[in-house]
Design a protein around this motif. Structure first.
Motif, PDB file in Angstrom:
ATOM      1  N   GLU A  52       0.944  -9.188  -8.310  1.00 40.68           N
ATOM      2  CA  GLU A  52       0.363  -8.816  -7.029  1.00 40.68           C
ATOM      3  C   GLU A  52       0.811  -7.411  -6.619  1.00 40.68           C
ATOM      4  OE1 GLU A  52      -1.805 -10.478  -5.266  1.00 40.68           O
ATOM      5  OE2 GLU A  52      -1.816 -12.246  -6.574  1.00 40.68           O
ATOM      6  N   PRO A  53      -0.043  -6.703  -5.864  1.00 34.72           N
ATOM      7  CA  PRO A  53       0.375  -5.372  -5.377  1.00 34.72           C
ATOM      8  C   PRO A  53       1.597  -5.467  -4.467  1.00 34.72           C
ATOM      9  CG  PRO A  53      -1.997  -5.700  -5.111  1.00 34.72           C
ATOM     10  CD  PRO A  53      -1.421  -7.029  -5.485  1.00 34.72           C
ATOM     11  N   MET A  54       2.503  -4.510  -4.593  1.00 32.09           N
ATOM     12  CA  MET A  54       3.712  -4.454  -3.760  1.00 32.09           C
ATOM     13  C   MET A  54       3.458  -3.471  -2.595  1.00 32.09           C
ATOM     14  SD  MET A  54       6.622  -4.363  -6.750  1.00 32.09           S
ATOM     15  CE  MET A  54       7.904  -4.188  -5.509  1.00 32.09           C
ATOM     16  N   ILE A  55       3.076  -4.039  -1.472  1.00 28.32           N
ATOM     17  CA  ILE A  55       2.757  -3.187  -0.317  1.00 28.32           C
ATOM     18  C   ILE A  55       4.031  -2.759   0.406  1.00 28.32           C
ATOM     19  CG2 ILE A  55       1.462  -3.019   1.840  1.00 28.32           C
ATOM     20  CD1 ILE A  55      -0.240  -3.204  -0.708  1.00 28.32           C
ATOM     21  N   GLY A  56       4.947  -3.682   0.654  1.00 29.46           N
ATOM     22  CA  GLY A  56       6.212  -3.347   1.315  1.00 29.46           C
ATOM     23  C   GLY A  56       6.053  -3.132   2.820  1.00 29.46           C
ATOM     24  N   GLN A  57       7.173  -2.817   3.481  1.00 31.05           N
ATOM     25  CA  GLN A  57       7.209  -2.606   4.928  1.00 31.05           C
ATOM     26  C   GLN A  57       7.229  -1.113   5.245  1.00 31.05           C
ATOM     27  OE1 GLN A  57       7.050  -4.921   7.308  1.00 31.05           O
ATOM     28  NE2 GLN A  57       6.939  -6.578   5.795  1.00 31.05           N
ATOM     29  N   ARG A  58       6.487  -0.751   6.254  1.00 35.02           N
ATOM     30  CA  ARG A  58       6.482   0.632   6.708  1.00 35.02           C
ATOM     31  C   ARG A  58       7.587   0.859   7.733  1.00 35.02           C
ATOM     32  NH1 ARG A  58       0.045   0.741   8.053  1.00 35.02           N
ATOM     33  NH2 ARG A  58      -0.733   0.602   5.914  1.00 35.02           N
ATOM     34  N   ARG A  59       7.921   2.112   7.940  1.00 34.29           N
ATOM     35  CA  ARG A  59       8.867   2.466   8.998  1.00 34.29           C
ATOM     36  C   ARG A  59       8.209   2.265  10.354  1.00 34.29           C
ATOM     37  NH1 ARG A  59      10.136   8.252   6.379  1.00 34.29           N
ATOM     38  NH2 ARG A  59       7.879   8.021   6.111  1.00 34.29           N
ATOM     39  N   TRP A  60       8.974   1.716  11.312  1.00 34.57           N
ATOM     40  CA  TRP A  60       8.384   1.382  12.612  1.00 34.57           C
ATOM     41  C   TRP A  60       7.913   2.621  13.366  1.00 34.57           C
ATOM     42  CZ3 TRP A  60      10.581   3.487  16.977  1.00 34.57           C
ATOM     43  CH2 TRP A  60      11.860   4.022  16.835  1.00 34.57           C
ATOM     44  N   TYR A  61       8.512   3.770  13.072  1.00 41.14           N
ATOM     45  CA  TYR A  61       8.124   4.983  13.766  1.00 41.14           C
ATOM     46  C   TYR A  61       7.098   5.807  12.970  1.00 41.14           C
ATOM     47  CZ  TYR A  61      11.797   6.657  10.592  1.00 41.14           C
ATOM     48  OH  TYR A  61      12.563   6.906   9.491  1.00 41.14           O
ATOM     49  N   ASP A  62       6.597   5.255  11.858  1.00 42.17           N
ATOM     50  CA  ASP A  62       5.605   5.971  11.049  1.00 42.17           C
ATOM     51  C   ASP A  62       4.227   5.744  11.670  1.00 42.17           C
ATOM     52  OD1 ASP A  62       4.242   7.331   9.164  1.00 42.17           O
ATOM     53  OD2 ASP A  62       4.880   6.112   7.449  1.00 42.17           O
ATOM     54  N   PHE A  63       3.948   6.465  12.759  1.00 43.22           N
ATOM     55  CA  PHE A  63       2.703   6.244  13.483  1.00 43.22           C
ATOM     56  C   PHE A  63       1.498   6.903  12.826  1.00 43.22           C
ATOM     57  CE2 PHE A  63       5.268   9.649  15.356  1.00 43.22           C
ATOM     58  CZ  PHE A  63       4.459  10.748  15.153  1.00 43.22           C
ATOM     59  N   ILE A  64       1.688   7.703  11.759  1.00 43.87           N
ATOM     60  CA  ILE A  64       0.574   8.352  11.088  1.00 43.87           C
ATOM     61  C   ILE A  64       0.068   7.537   9.898  1.00 43.87           C
ATOM     62  CG2 ILE A  64       1.806   9.706   9.330  1.00 43.87           C
ATOM     63  CD1 ILE A  64      -0.971  10.931  11.738  1.00 43.87           C
ATOM     64  N   ALA A  65       0.873   6.526   9.431  1.00 45.38           N
ATOM     65  CA  ALA A  65       0.486   5.727   8.267  1.00 45.38           C
ATOM     66  C   ALA A  65      -0.836   4.988   8.467  1.00 45.38           C
ATOM     67  CB  ALA A  65       1.610   4.759   7.912  1.00 45.38           C
ATOM     68  N   PRO A  66      -1.092   4.365   9.616  1.00 46.37           N
ATOM     69  CA  PRO A  66      -2.387   3.686   9.787  1.00 46.37           C
ATOM     70  C   PRO A  66      -3.573   4.631   9.622  1.00 46.37           C
ATOM     71  CG  PRO A  66      -0.853   2.973  11.469  1.00 46.37           C
ATOM     72  CD  PRO A  66      -0.206   4.103  10.770  1.00 46.37           C
ATOM     73  N   ARG A  67      -3.442   5.861  10.091  1.00 49.51           N
ATOM     74  CA  ARG A  67      -4.541   6.808   9.942  1.00 49.51           C
ATOM     75  C   ARG A  67      -4.732   7.182   8.472  1.00 49.51           C
ATOM     76  NH1 ARG A  67      -7.570  10.360  13.076  1.00 49.51           N
ATOM     77  NH2 ARG A  67      -9.209  11.121  11.662  1.00 49.51           N
ATOM     78  N   VAL A  68      -3.640   7.337   7.718  1.00 56.49           N
ATOM     79  CA  VAL A  68      -3.729   7.649   6.293  1.00 56.49           C
ATOM     80  C   VAL A  68      -4.439   6.528   5.544  1.00 56.49           C
ATOM     81  CG1 VAL A  68      -2.379   8.024   4.196  1.00 56.49           C
ATOM     82  CG2 VAL A  68      -1.698   9.128   6.333  1.00 56.49           C
ATOM     83  N   GLU A  69      -4.043   5.299   5.818  1.00 57.13           N
ATOM     84  CA  GLU A  69      -4.665   4.166   5.140  1.00 57.13           C
ATOM     85  C   GLU A  69      -6.150   4.067   5.478  1.00 57.13           C
ATOM     86  OE1 GLU A  69      -4.160  -0.686   4.657  1.00 57.13           O
ATOM     87  OE2 GLU A  69      -2.720   0.485   5.842  1.00 57.13           O
ATOM     88  N   ALA A  70      -6.493   4.280   6.750  1.00 57.04           N
ATOM     89  CA  ALA A  70      -7.902   4.214   7.144  1.00 57.04           C
ATOM     90  C   ALA A  70      -8.729   5.280   6.420  1.00 57.04           C
ATOM     91  CB  ALA A  70      -8.026   4.366   8.654  1.00 57.04           C
ATOM     92  N   ASP A  71      -8.195   6.491   6.313  1.00 53.42           N
ATOM     93  CA  ASP A  71      -8.924   7.561   5.624  1.00 53.42           C
ATOM     94  C   ASP A  71      -9.079   7.248   4.136  1.00 53.42           C
ATOM     95  OD1 ASP A  71      -9.166   8.901   7.997  1.00 53.42           O
ATOM     96  OD2 ASP A  71      -7.485  10.272   7.630  1.00 53.42           O
ATOM     97  N   LEU A  72      -8.030   6.723   3.510  1.00 44.38           N
ATOM     98  CA  LEU A  72      -8.110   6.409   2.084  1.00 44.38           C
ATOM     99  C   LEU A  72      -9.134   5.312   1.812  1.00 44.38           C
ATOM    100  CD1 LEU A  72      -4.331   6.537   1.068  1.00 44.38           C
ATOM    101  CD2 LEU A  72      -6.126   8.160   0.415  1.00 44.38           C
ATOM    102  N   ARG A  73      -9.160   4.310   2.648  1.00 48.87           N
ATOM    103  CA  ARG A  73     -10.129   3.228   2.452  1.00 48.87           C
ATOM    104  C   ARG A  73     -11.563   3.725   2.664  1.00 48.87           C
ATOM    105  NH1 ARG A  73      -8.152  -1.793   1.819  1.00 48.87           N
ATOM    106  NH2 ARG A  73      -5.938  -2.164   2.280  1.00 48.87           N
ATOM    107  N   ALA A  74     -11.715   4.704   3.547  1.00 49.43           N
ATOM    108  CA  ALA A  74     -13.062   5.244   3.755  1.00 49.43           C
ATOM    109  C   ALA A  74     -13.503   6.129   2.600  1.00 49.43           C
ATOM    110  CB  ALA A  74     -13.102   6.025   5.067  1.00 49.43           C
ATOM    111  N   LEU A  75     -12.567   6.826   1.963  1.00 49.03           N
ATOM    112  CA  LEU A  75     -12.905   7.759   0.887  1.00 49.03           C
ATOM    113  C   LEU A  75     -12.892   7.108  -0.493  1.00 49.03           C
ATOM    114  CD1 LEU A  75     -10.797  10.795   2.154  1.00 49.03           C
ATOM    115  CD2 LEU A  75     -13.287  10.574   2.254  1.00 49.03           C
ATOM    116  N   LEU A  76     -12.165   5.997  -0.660  1.00 49.60           N
ATOM    117  CA  LEU A  76     -12.054   5.314  -1.957  1.00 49.60           C
ATOM    118  C   LEU A  76     -12.598   3.901  -1.801  1.00 49.60           C
ATOM    119  CD1 LEU A  76      -8.441   6.480  -2.922  1.00 49.60           C
ATOM    120  CD2 LEU A  76     -10.620   7.458  -3.709  1.00 49.60           C
ATOM    121  N   PRO A  77     -13.834   3.642  -2.098  1.00 50.32           N
ATOM    122  CA  PRO A  77     -14.424   2.316  -1.857  1.00 50.32           C
ATOM    123  C   PRO A  77     -13.769   1.210  -2.672  1.00 50.32           C
ATOM    124  CG  PRO A  77     -16.089   3.920  -2.571  1.00 50.32           C
ATOM    125  CD  PRO A  77     -14.781   4.587  -2.638  1.00 50.32           C
ATOM    126  N   ASP A  78     -13.249   1.528  -3.858  1.00 49.21           N
ATOM    127  CA  ASP A  78     -12.684   0.489  -4.739  1.00 49.21           C
ATOM    128  C   ASP A  78     -11.198   0.249  -4.502  1.00 49.21           C
ATOM    129  OD1 ASP A  78     -15.155   0.165  -5.964  1.00 49.21           O
ATOM    130  OD2 ASP A  78     -14.744   1.766  -7.424  1.00 49.21           O
TER     131      ASP A  78
END
Length: 439
Positions: free
Chosen positions: A96-122
C-alpha cells in the motif's frame, strides 16, 4: 448609527481599553498581511512550482510507456530521472502507498495536493510527510509507480517562517508596548486613588506626574482639594465661632430669667431653650464630617455598641440582621453620630427602630427602619437638606428639631464616599434610611 450595543462588550478599565486599542491593530495587521501573503505570493508561487513538477512527472511516465516490464520501464526512464533528481520504483501487488502524517503547521500542503491531482489525472496518492521528501503514487499499465523527489520543488521551503517571524516580533513589541503603557497609566491610577480617597474623607499624599496632560489634571485636583479643605475649615470655624459666641449671652439671659417670677419667665425660658438647641445643632452640624480621623474598624462591633447604648437610654432599638463580615475605613465618631441621629429620628416619630447591617466585598449598608408615618416620596430629597423641617409629614406632636438631623447624616455619608437613601420600610411601614458606603 448608534454604537450603544457595543458598550456592554467593551472593557471598563482604562488599562484594558488601552490594551485593546494597542492589540487590535496588531492582530488586524497580522491577519491582513498573512492572508495577503498566502493568497498573493505563496499560492501563486506554489501553483507555478507544482505545474513545473507535474510536467516533469508526465515526462517520466511518458518515457515509461511502451515498456513491457517494470524493469524495462525503470531502465528507460533512468537517464531522465537522474537529470530531474528523481527516484522511481514499483510497489508490489499487496503493498500500500505510504502517505504518512503531515506537519500540523504545513498549511500549504493541501493546496499542493489539490494542484497535483488536477494536473495528474492518474495520481493515486500524494505523500508530503514532515521530512524534505515528496512521494507521488501514479497508476500505470505496469502497476503503481512511486516517484520520490525533493519537496522544495513543489512549494517554497518553510513557508510558515514568515508568519512565525511576524508573530514573534509582534509579541515582543506588544509586550514592550504594554510595559511602557503601564508606566504611562500609573500616574492616572495614582490620581484616581487620591481622588477616591478624598471623596471618602481621607487625604493621601499625592504629587502630579506623568505626561503633561496628566500633570495638569493632577495639579487641578490638588488645587481643588485645597479649596475644598479651606471651605470646610472656614465653615466649621464660622459655625463653631457663632455657636460659641452666642453661648455667653444665652447664659446671661438664663441667669436673668431665673430672677423673674415663674409665670413671666416660662415662655422666655422656652425660647432660650430653643435657641440653645439651635446652637447645639449648628455645632454638631459643623463637626459632623470632620470629627475624628479614618480608622479601620469592625462595623458589626460598632453597630452593636450603638444599639446597646440606645437601649440603655430607654429606646426600643434592635439589631435585627447582620450579613457578611470584615473591616472598613471609617470615622467612628462621625459614623456613630450619623446612626444615632437616625435612631433618634426613628424613636421620635415612631415607637421602635430596627437596625440591619449588610457587608459585601464592595460596599457596606446600615439600615434603620421605624414604624412612624414616614416621609412621602416627593419630599425625601427635601428632607435631607439643611434646616428642612417636614413636621406635618412626620407628626410634629412627637418631637421637634431644627432640620439638621438627616442633613448631618447625609454629610457624614458623603464624607465617607457614600450616600444616604430614604425609602418606605417594608417591614414596619415607616421610614427606611440606608447609609451605603463603598469599601
Amino acid at each position: 448609527m448608534s454604537a450603544d450595543w457595543l458598550k456592554p462588550y467593551m472593557p471598563r478599565s482604562l488599562y484594558a481599553r488601552a490594551a485593546l486599542i494597542l492589540v487590535l491593530p496588531v492582530v488586524v495587521v497580522l491577519l491582513v498581511v498573512g492572508i495577503a501573503f498566502l493568497q498573493k505570493h505563496l499560492e501563486d508561487v506554489t501553483e507555478q512550482m507544482t505545474r513545473a513538477a507535474s510536467r516533469e512527472v508526465l515526462l517520466v511516465v511518458g518515457v515509461m510507456e511502451g515498456a513491457e516490464t517494470q524493469q524495462e520501464a525503470l531502465a528507460a526512464a533512468r537517464t531522465d530521472m537522474q537529470s530531474l533528481s528523481m527516484t522511481a520504483s514499483f510497489l508490489g501487488i499487496n503493498e500500500e502507498p505510504m502517505i504518512g502524517q503531515r506537519r500540523w503547521y504545513d498549511f500549504i500542503a493541501p493546496r499542493v495536493e489539490a494542484d497535483l491531482r488536477a494536473l495528474l489525472p492518474d495520481i493515486e496518492g500524494v505523500a508530503l510527510p514532515s521530512g524534505q521528501e515528496a512521494r507521488l503514487y501514479i497508476n500505470t499499465d505496469l502497476g503503481l509507480l512511486q516517484l520520490k523527489f525533493d519537496r522544495r520543488r513543489l512549494s517554497p521551503a518553510a513557508p510558515h517562517q514568515l508568519i512565525v517571524t511576524m508573530v514573534f516580533f509582534a509579541v515582543v513589541m506588544t509586550t514592550i508596548s504594554f510595559l511602557y503603557m503601564r508606566n504611562q497609566l500609573r500616574p492616572i491610577t495614582r490620581l484616581a486613588e487620591a481622588a477616591q480617597a478624598f471623596g471618602r474623607g481621607r487625604v493621601v499624599p499625592y504629587s502630579p506626574g506623568g505626561a503633561i496632560e496628566v500633570r495638569a489634571a493632577g495639579s487641578a485636583f490638588l488645587d481643588m482639594r485645597a479649596r475644598i479643605e479651606r471651605q470646610m475649615e472656614q465653615r466649621t470655624m464660622m459655625l463653631s465661632g457663632v455657636s460659641h459666641d452666642l453661648r455667653t449671652p444665652l447664659t446671661r439671659l438664663k441667669l436673668g430669667l431665673s430672677m423673674l417670677p415663674e409665670d413671666e419667665a416660662a415662655p422666655l425660658k422656652q425660647d432660650v431653650d430653643e435657641m440653645q438647641l439651635l446652637l447645639d445643632s449648628f455645632l454638631e452640624f459643623s463637626q459632623g464630617t470632620t470629627e475624628g480621623s479614618p480608622e479601620t474598624v469592625e462595623p458589626i462591633a460598632l453597630i452593636e455598641q450603638i444599639v446597646k447604648d440606645a437601649c440603655r437610654a430607654g429606646h426600643v432599638v434592635a439589631l435585627v440582621s447582620v450579613e457578611g463580615e470584615g473591616t472598613i475605613a471609617l470615622r467612628p465618631t462621625a459614623m456613630r453620630r450619623a446612626v444615632e441621629n437616625l435612631i433618634g429620628n426613628a424613636v421620635r416619630y415612631g415607637e421602635r427602630a430596627d437596625i440591619s447591617l449588610s457587608i459585601t466585598p464592595k460596599s457596606m449598608r446600615i439600615r434603620v427602619e421605624d414604624d412612624g408615618p414616614g416621609i412621602p416620596p416627593e419630599q425625601r430629597s427635601e428632607a435631607i437638606k439643611p434646616f428642612s423641617r417636614l413636621d406635618p409629614a412626620r407628626n410634629q406632636n412627637r418631637g421637634s428639631g431644627v432640620g439638621l438631623g438627616l442633613a448631618i447624616v447625609s454629610d457624614i455619608a458623603r464624607a465617607h464616599g457614600g450616600v444616604l437613601r430614604l425609602s418606605k420600610s417594608e417591614r414596619l411601614g415607616g421610614l427606611c434610611a440606608d447609609i451605603i458606603i463603598g469599601r
